[in-house]
Scaffold this motif. Structure first.
Motif: not given
Length: 263
Positions: A4-29
């Motif tokens: 139920g996250l489609a079309d929501t808006s997320a901000l993920v800090t320190a997300s150019s690599s590592g676990l922050g990037k993985a979190s951003a990827t999961a949300l985008a997916r």
């Protein structure tokens, strides 16, 4: 499962690599629009391209240093400008230097506090008014299993990260029910940092190859391996979703059962 996250808006800090990037990827997916953040512009641009490829939402990169108050203000402003609001906030930050207590200076302590605690405080302060306007506002703090069990030679992480847990628990009470606040406590995951450490160990002759080094790092974990960053990312996406609507004020270890703490 549709989170139920489609079309929501997320901000993920320190997300150019590592676990922050993985979190951003999961949300985008899951279809969320996501703002990524990092200090290195080139690395951030590469991460945006990779994350953008996994979902249907929009992915934007905003360069900035989380120890700079003005950069955090700009980061939140850009997120609202791009997406019209914020539904999901995920705070992440790089780890402080390792070392024993007697070799840790006052400057080290202040820098660690600024990086780990004040970055979260300032980001929440800026984002909270927007999260309150969402009908599913959530905050997830990426910390470390070191808040439950002290790790040798990590006095800064062991000590300072606990303040983030205190913040998360307090916010779960003060900002509810409009905003839910939780934390994830990762153990070893195969991030670029782990890859670097294993490769260095191979060069020193401690392991014959990379695969042996990674296997050795997972030998003491009950599930028999270290984590895939996306396993952490998936947990963050779940905690950010309506599917976890009754989970609030929780600190969730994600470490394959490696911890010895009962709670």
């Amino acid at each position: 499962m549709d989170l139920g996250l489609a079309d929501t808006s997320a901000l993920v800090t320190a997300s150019s690599s590592g676990l922050g990037k993985a979190s951003a990827t999961a949300l985008a997916r899951e279809g969320a629009n996501v703002v990524l953040n990092g200090r290195d512009g080139e690395r951030l641009a590469e991460a945006v391209e990779e994350v953008d490829a996994v979902g249907d939402g929009e992915v934007v990169g905003v360069q900035g240093d989380l120890t700079e108050k003005a950069d955090i203000e700009h980061l939140v402003e850009r997120t609202v400008e791009e997406f019209g609001g914020i539904d999901t906030l995920v705070t992440s930050a790089g780890g402080p230097p390792s070392g024993p207590f007697e070799e840790t200076t006052d400057e080290d302590w202040y820098q660690a506090f600024d990086l780990l605690v004040m970055s979260a405080v300032r980001t929440v302060r800026e984002a909270a008014p927007h999260l309150k306007e969402s009908d599913q506002g959530t905050m997830t703090f990426v910390t470390s299993r070191s808040v439950k069990e002290a790790i040798d030679s990590l006095v800064l992480s062991n000590s300072v990260r606990m303040a983030v847990i205190g913040l998360e628990k307090t916010l779960s009470k003060e900002l509810g029910p409009e905003i839910r606040s939780n934390a994830v406590l990762p153990g070893p995951h195969e991030t670029s940092r782990i890859e670097e450490l294993v490769e260095q160990a191979v060069e020193r002759g401690e392991y014959e190859n990379y695969e042996e080094g990674v296997e050795a790092r997972g030998s003491g974990i009950p599930v028999g391996r270290i984590g895939d960053p996306m396993e952490l990312g998936d947990a963050v996406a779940f905690l950010s979703s309506p599917k976890s609507s009754y989970i609030n004020g929780v600190s969730l270890p994600i470490e394959g059962g490696a911890g010895a703490s009962n709670l």
